[in-house]
Write a protein that holds these residues in place. Structure first.
Motif, PDB file in Angstrom:
ATOM      1  N   TYR A  12       3.190   8.839  10.431  1.00 43.02           N
ATOM      2  CA  TYR A  12       3.178   7.526  11.153  1.00 43.02           C
ATOM      3  C   TYR A  12       2.483   7.846  12.235  1.00 43.02           C
ATOM      4  CZ  TYR A  12       4.159   3.089  13.230  1.00 43.02           C
ATOM      5  OH  TYR A  12       4.029   2.064  14.061  1.00 43.02           O
ATOM      6  N   GLY A  13       2.007   6.914  13.114  1.00 39.80           N
ATOM      7  CA  GLY A  13       1.296   7.242  14.326  1.00 39.80           C
ATOM      8  C   GLY A  13       2.751   7.063  15.637  1.00 39.80           C
ATOM      9  N   GLY A  14       2.108   6.188  16.629  1.00 37.73           N
ATOM     10  CA  GLY A  14       3.201   6.138  17.729  1.00 37.73           C
ATOM     11  C   GLY A  14       2.771   7.575  18.627  1.00 37.73           C
ATOM     12  N   LEU A  15       3.769   7.458  19.620  1.00 38.54           N
ATOM     13  CA  LEU A  15       3.538   8.649  20.575  1.00 38.54           C
ATOM     14  C   LEU A  15       4.039  10.064  19.939  1.00 38.54           C
ATOM     15  CD1 LEU A  15       4.777   6.642  23.818  1.00 38.54           C
ATOM     16  CD2 LEU A  15       2.497   7.194  23.142  1.00 38.54           C
ATOM     17  N   GLY A  16       4.927   9.892  19.078  1.00 38.95           N
ATOM     18  CA  GLY A  16       5.378  11.217  18.245  1.00 38.95           C
ATOM     19  C   GLY A  16       4.300  11.849  17.656  1.00 38.95           C
ATOM     20  N   ARG A  17       2.978  11.127  17.531  1.00 39.44           N
ATOM     21  CA  ARG A  17       1.883  12.051  17.032  1.00 39.44           C
ATOM     22  C   ARG A  17       1.450  13.170  17.972  1.00 39.44           C
ATOM     23  NH1 ARG A  17       1.396  11.773  12.306  1.00 39.44           N
ATOM     24  NH2 ARG A  17       1.025  13.846  12.416  1.00 39.44           N
ATOM     25  N   TYR A  18       1.442  12.854  19.164  1.00 41.07           N
ATOM     26  CA  TYR A  18       1.116  13.849  20.220  1.00 41.07           C
ATOM     27  C   TYR A  18       1.954  15.179  20.265  1.00 41.07           C
ATOM     28  CZ  TYR A  18      -1.701   9.959  22.056  1.00 41.07           C
ATOM     29  OH  TYR A  18      -2.725   9.103  22.385  1.00 41.07           O
ATOM     30  N   LEU A  19       3.141  14.932  19.865  1.00 40.89           N
ATOM     31  CA  LEU A  19       4.070  15.924  19.870  1.00 40.89           C
ATOM     32  C   LEU A  19       3.742  16.840  18.653  1.00 40.89           C
ATOM     33  CD1 LEU A  19       5.763  14.032  21.712  1.00 40.89           C
ATOM     34  CD2 LEU A  19       7.609  14.931  20.692  1.00 40.89           C
ATOM     35  N   ILE A  20       3.656  16.129  17.367  1.00 42.65           N
ATOM     36  CA  ILE A  20       3.545  17.096  16.181  1.00 42.65           C
ATOM     37  C   ILE A  20       2.077  17.603  16.103  1.00 42.65           C
ATOM     38  CG2 ILE A  20       3.113  16.634  13.485  1.00 42.65           C
ATOM     39  CD1 ILE A  20       6.161  16.202  14.609  1.00 42.65           C
ATOM     40  N   PRO A  62       0.735  -1.090   0.165  1.00 45.46           N
ATOM     41  CA  PRO A  62      -0.237   0.114  -0.132  1.00 45.46           C
ATOM     42  C   PRO A  62       0.883   1.124  -0.128  1.00 45.46           C
ATOM     43  CG  PRO A  62      -0.815  -1.355   1.582  1.00 45.46           C
ATOM     44  CD  PRO A  62       0.638  -2.237   1.061  1.00 45.46           C
ATOM     45  N   PRO A  63       0.439   2.319  -0.923  1.00 42.79           N
ATOM     46  CA  PRO A  63       1.212   3.584  -0.774  1.00 42.79           C
ATOM     47  C   PRO A  63       1.160   4.041   0.629  1.00 42.79           C
ATOM     48  CG  PRO A  63      -0.258   3.554  -2.622  1.00 42.79           C
ATOM     49  CD  PRO A  63      -0.545   2.090  -1.928  1.00 42.79           C
ATOM     50  N   ALA A  64       0.370   3.793   1.420  1.00 44.12           N
ATOM     51  CA  ALA A  64       0.321   4.537   2.837  1.00 44.12           C
ATOM     52  C   ALA A  64       1.713   3.843   3.353  1.00 44.12           C
ATOM     53  CB  ALA A  64      -0.947   4.121   3.655  1.00 44.12           C
ATOM     54  N   TRP A  65       1.822   2.761   3.383  1.00 44.07           N
ATOM     55  CA  TRP A  65       3.329   2.062   3.896  1.00 44.07           C
ATOM     56  C   TRP A  65       4.383   3.002   3.322  1.00 44.07           C
ATOM     57  CZ3 TRP A  65       3.051  -3.993   3.992  1.00 44.07           C
ATOM     58  CH2 TRP A  65       1.796  -4.342   4.560  1.00 44.07           C
ATOM     59  N   LEU A  97       4.566   6.095   2.563  1.00 39.60           N
ATOM     60  CA  LEU A  97       4.436   7.121   3.415  1.00 39.60           C
ATOM     61  C   LEU A  97       4.876   7.281   4.834  1.00 39.60           C
ATOM     62  CD1 LEU A  97       3.669  10.199   2.759  1.00 39.60           C
ATOM     63  CD2 LEU A  97       1.354   9.818   3.452  1.00 39.60           C
ATOM     64  N   SER A  98       4.713   6.119   5.549  1.00 38.34           N
ATOM     65  CA  SER A  98       4.858   6.354   6.854  1.00 38.34           C
ATOM     66  C   SER A  98       5.696   5.116   7.631  1.00 38.34           C
ATOM     67  CB  SER A  98       3.408   6.251   7.578  1.00 38.34           C
ATOM     68  OG  SER A  98       2.757   5.132   7.233  1.00 38.34           O
ATOM     69  N   GLU A  99       5.143   3.786   7.374  1.00 41.79           N
ATOM     70  CA  GLU A  99       5.824   2.777   8.029  1.00 41.79           C
ATOM     71  C   GLU A  99       7.160   2.459   7.623  1.00 41.79           C
ATOM     72  OE1 GLU A  99       2.775   2.743   7.300  1.00 41.79           O
ATOM     73  OE2 GLU A  99       1.524   1.881   8.880  1.00 41.79           O
ATOM     74  N   ILE A 100       7.179   2.418   6.054  1.00 36.92           N
ATOM     75  CA  ILE A 100       8.513   1.894   5.590  1.00 36.92           C
ATOM     76  C   ILE A 100       9.447   3.074   5.872  1.00 36.92           C
ATOM     77  CG2 ILE A 100       9.680   1.562   3.439  1.00 36.92           C
ATOM     78  CD1 ILE A 100       7.447   0.058   2.457  1.00 36.92           C
ATOM     79  N   PRO A 101       9.520   4.470   5.886  1.00 30.81           N
ATOM     80  CA  PRO A 101      10.470   5.404   6.217  1.00 30.81           C
ATOM     81  C   PRO A 101      10.897   5.229   7.491  1.00 30.81           C
ATOM     82  CG  PRO A 101       8.867   6.333   4.644  1.00 30.81           C
ATOM     83  CD  PRO A 101       8.269   5.012   4.916  1.00 30.81           C
ATOM     84  N   THR A 102       9.885   5.048   8.583  1.00 34.92           N
ATOM     85  CA  THR A 102      10.075   5.156   9.817  1.00 34.92           C
ATOM     86  C   THR A 102      10.948   3.680  10.287  1.00 34.92           C
ATOM     87  OG1 THR A 102       8.010   6.242  10.123  1.00 34.92           O
ATOM     88  CG2 THR A 102       9.269   5.291  12.192  1.00 34.92           C
ATOM     89  N   PHE A 103      10.569   2.835   9.817  1.00 32.63           N
ATOM     90  CA  PHE A 103      11.251   1.446   9.995  1.00 32.63           C
ATOM     91  C   PHE A 103      12.715   1.421   9.454  1.00 32.63           C
ATOM     92  CE2 PHE A 103      12.254  -2.721   8.027  1.00 32.63           C
ATOM     93  CZ  PHE A 103      12.427  -3.308   9.084  1.00 32.63           C
ATOM     94  N   THR A 104      12.676   2.076   8.455  1.00 33.24           N
ATOM     95  CA  THR A 104      14.286   1.977   7.764  1.00 33.24           C
ATOM     96  C   THR A 104      15.253   2.786   8.292  1.00 33.24           C
ATOM     97  OG1 THR A 104      13.363   1.788   5.588  1.00 33.24           O
ATOM     98  CG2 THR A 104      15.482   2.713   5.778  1.00 33.24           C
ATOM     99  N   ALA A 105      14.735   3.960   8.936  1.00 37.03           N
ATOM    100  CA  ALA A 105      15.248   5.016   9.753  1.00 37.03           C
ATOM    101  C   ALA A 105      15.915   4.395  10.978  1.00 37.03           C
ATOM    102  CB  ALA A 105      14.819   6.302   9.924  1.00 37.03           C
ATOM    103  N   MET A 106      14.633   3.969  11.682  1.00 40.04           N
ATOM    104  CA  MET A 106      15.257   3.214  13.094  1.00 40.04           C
ATOM    105  C   MET A 106      15.901   2.119  13.017  1.00 40.04           C
ATOM    106  SD  MET A 106      13.713   5.397  14.987  1.00 40.04           S
ATOM    107  CE  MET A 106      13.986   6.468  13.889  1.00 40.04           C
TER     108      MET A 106
END
Length: 262
Positions: free
Chosen positions: A182-190, A95-98, A100-109
């Protein structure tokens, strides 16, 4: 109402503990991406660290590459991976949503977690007494047996120290995933910054800090539990001693020799 009172009130509000934006969902998203990233990094880094730690081959190259990886900001990796993952979505079928969010975050982490695990594994194995290793060879043990039965058990607290460092770093940094949807607790900060809601922002900070402290404490207990009392007494190792060789990274000599002492 001051910031502390407002933050406590936000955390205690039942409305923030339910729904897709509720604390349990955001906490699960944060833990999931962090655990997956650390696990993937361990699958990559542990065999490499074990090989260079046991043989001493290509140690300088691997350590220098790890240093380069540490020097690249995680945010930069997010920005670099994002257009690539979006472009590959139609070709690879995810899915393109991945992308946009999951794949970049997963790769960076994952890239963030590899260096401390690799270096911790290498340093732990190189700190095993060489006389013990030579004695094992003299007894006729094969190299694989020496690695699995002697070096890894003795180096396990230090190896776990590298994993512990990686896990805490990833938990603290995974908040960047919210920048790329992406979601996660960072959502509250942003969202707190975007909506000018300081209570939401500070609540996110408190939650991330609490999770990082919980991960640190959990790994410290495990690290202490797997360290034999005799080893702790002889080396002074304990929950705080595991990452020591990782902090000595700059002192690893060329050619994969022993880790220097601070």
């Amino acid at each position: 109402m001051d910031a502390l009172t407002a933050t406590v009130a936000w955390l205690l509000d039942p409305a923030h503990w339910s729904g897709t934006d509720g604390i349990p969902i955001r906490l699960w998203e944060h833990v999931w991406i962090s655990a997956l990233s650390v696990l993937t990094a361990a699958v990559i880094a542990l065999p490499i660290g074990a090989f260079i730690g046991h043989t001493g081959r290509a140690a300088s190259l691997a350590i220098n590459l790890a240093n380069i990886g540490r020097a690249v900001p995680s945010y930069a990796i997010l920005v670099i991976v994002l257009p690539i993952s979006l472009r590959l979505a139609p070709d690879l079928g995810y899915p393109p949503a991945w992308g946009l969010s999951e794949i970049p975050t997963f790769t960076a982490m994952t890239l963030l977690a590899i260096p401390p695990i690799l270096v911790g594994t290498y340093a732990g194995l190189r700190e095993v007494d060489r006389d013990l290793v030579e004695a094992a060879r003299g007894m006729g043990m094969r190299e694989r047996q020496i690695l699995s039965r002697l070096e890894v058990p003795l180096a396990l607290p230090v190896i776990l120290g590298g994993v512990r460092t990686a896990a805490v770093q990833v938990v603290a940094t995974a908040t960047l995933g919210a920048v790329v949807a992406y979601g996660g607790l960072g959502r509250y900060l942003i969202d707190g910054i975007a909506r000018n809601e300081t209570d939401r922002l500070f609540a996110g900070v408190v939650l991330v800090a609490a999770l990082a402290l919980a991960v640190e404490g959990g790994f410290a207990l495990i690290q202490r539990a797997i360290t034999s009392p005799g080893l702790r007494a002889s080396t002074g190792s304990g929950p705080a001693a595991g990452p020591r060789p990782y902090r000595q990274l700059a002192e690893v000599p060329r050619g994969g020799g022993e880790v220097g002492t601070a």
